[in-house]
Every structure is written in structure tokens, then in C-alpha cells.
Design an enzyme around this catalytic site. Structure first.
Site, PDB file in Angstrom:
ATOM      1  N   GLU A  98       0.961  -1.318   0.054  1.00 42.05           N
ATOM      2  CA  GLU A  98      -0.225   0.046  -0.169  1.00 42.05           C
ATOM      3  C   GLU A  98       0.853   1.244   0.045  1.00 42.05           C
ATOM      4  O   GLU A  98       2.078   1.176   0.430  1.00 42.05           O
ATOM      5  CB  GLU A  98      -0.872  -0.169   1.120  1.00 42.05           C
ATOM      6  N   ASP A  99       0.218   2.275  -0.404  1.00 41.88           N
ATOM      7  CA  ASP A  99       1.110   3.622  -0.593  1.00 41.88           C
ATOM      8  C   ASP A  99       1.380   4.361   0.781  1.00 41.88           C
ATOM      9  O   ASP A  99       2.355   4.724   1.311  1.00 41.88           O
ATOM     10  CB  ASP A  99       0.620   4.584  -1.509  1.00 41.88           C
ATOM     11  N   ASP A 102      -3.301   5.783   6.806  1.00 43.62           N
ATOM     12  CA  ASP A 102      -3.714   7.239   7.360  1.00 43.62           C
ATOM     13  C   ASP A 102      -4.638   6.696   8.632  1.00 43.62           C
ATOM     14  O   ASP A 102      -4.078   6.436   9.642  1.00 43.62           O
ATOM     15  CB  ASP A 102      -4.422   8.212   6.430  1.00 43.62           C
ATOM     16  N   PHE A 151      -0.483  16.370   4.224  1.00 45.31           N
ATOM     17  CA  PHE A 151      -0.773  15.619   2.871  1.00 45.31           C
ATOM     18  C   PHE A 151       0.323  15.581   1.906  1.00 45.31           C
ATOM     19  O   PHE A 151       0.793  16.698   1.693  1.00 45.31           O
ATOM     20  CB  PHE A 151      -2.035  16.237   2.448  1.00 45.31           C
ATOM     21  N   ARG A 164       0.950  12.232  -9.309  1.00 46.75           N
ATOM     22  CA  ARG A 164       1.361  10.635  -8.918  1.00 46.75           C
ATOM     23  C   ARG A 164       2.633  10.676  -9.377  1.00 46.75           C
ATOM     24  O   ARG A 164       3.564   9.942  -9.039  1.00 46.75           O
ATOM     25  CB  ARG A 164       0.242   9.875  -9.692  1.00 46.75           C
TER      26      ARG A 164
HETATM   27  P1  IMP Z   1      -6.905   5.331   5.315  1.00 45.37           P
HETATM   28  O1  IMP Z   1      -8.074   4.492   4.779  1.00 45.37           O
HETATM   29  O2  IMP Z   1      -7.418   6.714   5.946  1.00 45.37           O
HETATM   30  O3  IMP Z   1      -5.700   4.878   5.916  1.00 45.37           O
HETATM   31  O4  IMP Z   1      -6.235   5.829   3.821  1.00 45.37           O
HETATM   32  C1  IMP Z   1      -5.431   5.324   2.861  1.00 45.37           C
HETATM   33  C2  IMP Z   1      -5.647   5.978   1.648  1.00 45.37           C
HETATM   34  O5  IMP Z   1      -5.951   7.483   1.762  1.00 45.37           O
HETATM   35  C3  IMP Z   1      -4.488   5.936   0.984  1.00 45.37           C
HETATM   36  O6  IMP Z   1      -4.357   4.633   0.152  1.00 45.37           O
HETATM   37  C4  IMP Z   1      -4.257   7.195   0.122  1.00 45.37           C
HETATM   38  O7  IMP Z   1      -4.937   6.714  -1.290  1.00 45.37           O
HETATM   39  C5  IMP Z   1      -4.995   8.149   0.715  1.00 45.37           C
HETATM   40  N1  IMP Z   1      -4.094   8.984   1.498  1.00 45.37           N
HETATM   41  C6  IMP Z   1      -3.863   9.114   2.760  1.00 45.37           C
HETATM   42  N2  IMP Z   1      -3.142  10.114   2.990  1.00 45.37           N
HETATM   43  C7  IMP Z   1      -2.779  10.452   2.021  1.00 45.37           C
HETATM   44  C8  IMP Z   1      -1.769  11.523   1.525  1.00 45.37           C
HETATM   45  O8  IMP Z   1      -1.198  12.249   2.408  1.00 45.37           O
HETATM   46  N3  IMP Z   1      -1.404  11.726   0.320  1.00 45.37           N
HETATM   47  C9  IMP Z   1      -2.100  10.863  -0.538  1.00 45.37           C
HETATM   48  N4  IMP Z   1      -3.157  10.084  -0.351  1.00 45.37           N
HETATM   49  C10 IMP Z   1      -3.620   9.857   0.963  1.00 45.37           C
END
Ligand code: IMP
Length: 175
Positions: A98-99, A102, A151, A164
Site C-alpha cells: 500500500e502507498d 492514514d 498531505f 502521482r
Molecule cells: P486510510 O483508509 O485513511 O488509511 O487511507 C488510505 C488511503 O488514503 C491511501 O491509500 C491514500 O490513497 C489516501 N491517503 C491518505 N493520506 C494521503 C496523503 O497524504 N496523500 C495521498 N493520499 C493519501
């Protein structure tokens, strides 16, 4: 373009070095086994492409797509799977790539989904870990870098589908 802060958070050289370290660790941990690596689209595509080319154990590749961000930088909190994997994972060693984590809601959703298919093992590798905003208690097994709130874009990560393709990672002001 002008909303991108000029300061690079992680340069392409730092990223390359860290990805090689992660791949080395993964190769060691899975020595003698075969991995199924599942990348989460779209954000993980660059990280995954670099990682798998440095991993020395055989691996199969698949992708899932999950969405929680409609647009902008705030999570909707609701995760939807828009593309499922196509590989049978029963009894297999799975590594999710995963990238960024959060809140943790996206990965939690995918883990619950995959566990129902009875893999032999399931581990998580994330490029970035944004720990402060976690809503579910959750630790990744392999983490590229830990970051503060803010972010970030580049190296696969987007803001409204922009940036990207940047080879380095930047923090942007989304206000
Ligand atoms: P989570 O479900 O809140 O953990 O969010 C995960 C997803 O939110 C990641 O796969 C990203 O696509 C997006 N995301 C969360 N923070 C960032 C950021 O700082 N930059 C870009 N995408 C983010």
C-alpha cells in the site's frame, strides 16, 4: 503546480535506498517461499514496481482497488472495493503493498476481506505510515517511512489525481 511546497520530504535517492532495504528484509523473511503480492491501486503502483524488482523470492502479482477518498484530502470514512483480486490466495503467503496508511480503515477492510479466503499468512508493507490519524489499532509489518500529519504527493500518491508521477515525495498545503 504552485501549491506544491518546494521542500522535498523524501528524495528519489532516499526512496530508492529505503525500498532496497525493505526488499532485502522481505526476501530474507520469505526465503524458500513464494509470495503473492497484492498492490492497492492506484497509489501503490510505483512503490510496488520498484519493490518487486528488488525482491529475490519468486512472487505472483495481483491488484485490488479500494476507495475511501472521493476527492480532496479528507477521508469519507467509508471504504468501497472497486476491483477485487483475481488470484486464489487460499493457503498462500500474501503481502499487501500500500502507498500510505492514514486512518487505517482501507487496509482493515482489505485484510478482513482477504482473511475470509484463508491465506496461509498475511502481511502488510506500506511506503508511508501516517500514525497520528489512525482510527483502528493497526501496525504494518514493513514500513518505508513514518511521517507526521500533512498531505503528501508524488511516487504514486495523488491529490485529486494530480502529482502521482513526481519521482520525489512532497508535502502540499491543501487549504
Ligand atoms: P486510510 O483508509 O485513511 O488509511 O487511507 C488510505 C488511503 O488514503 C491511501 O491509500 C491514500 O490513497 C489516501 N491517503 C491518505 N493520506 C494521503 C496523503 O497524504 N496523500 C495521498 N493520499 C493519501
Amino acid at each position: 503546480m504552485n501549491q506544491i511546497s518546494r521542500q522535498i520530504l523524501f528524495s528519489r535517492n532516499e526512496i530508492q535506498k529505503r525500498v532496497q532495504e525493505l526488499a532485502g528484509q522481505i526476501s530474507k523473511d520469505y526465503a524458500g517461499r513464494e509470495l503473492v503480492i497484492i498492490g492497492i491501486l492506484k497509489g501503490a503502483f510505483i512503490f510496488m514496481a520498484d519493490l518487486v524488482r528488488d525482491i529475490s523470492v519468486p512472487c505472483k502479482i495481483d491488484f485490488a482497488r479500494l476507495a475511501s477518498y472521493g476527492s480532496g484530502s479528507e477521508s469519507s470514512g467509508k471504504v468501497v472495493m472497486t476491483k477485487d483480486i483475481e488470484t486464489s490466495i487460499k493457503g498462500r503467503d500474501i503481502l499487501i503493498v500500500e502507498d500510505i496508511i492514514d486512518t487505517g480503515l482501507t487496509l482493515q477492510y482489505l485484510i478482513d476481506w482477504l482473511k475470509e479466503r484463508n491465506p496461509h499468512s498475511l502481511k502488510i508493507c506500506v511506503f508511508l505510515d501516517k500514525r497520528k490519524r489512525r482510527k483502528v489499532s493497526f501496525e504494518a509489518d514493513y514500513v518505508g517511512f513514518t511521517i507526521d500529519d500533512g498531505f503528501v504527493v508524488g511516487y504514486g500518491l495523488d491529490f485529486n489525481e494530480q502529482y502521482r508521477f513526481f519521482p520525489d515525495v512532497y508535502v502540499i498545503d491543501t487549504n
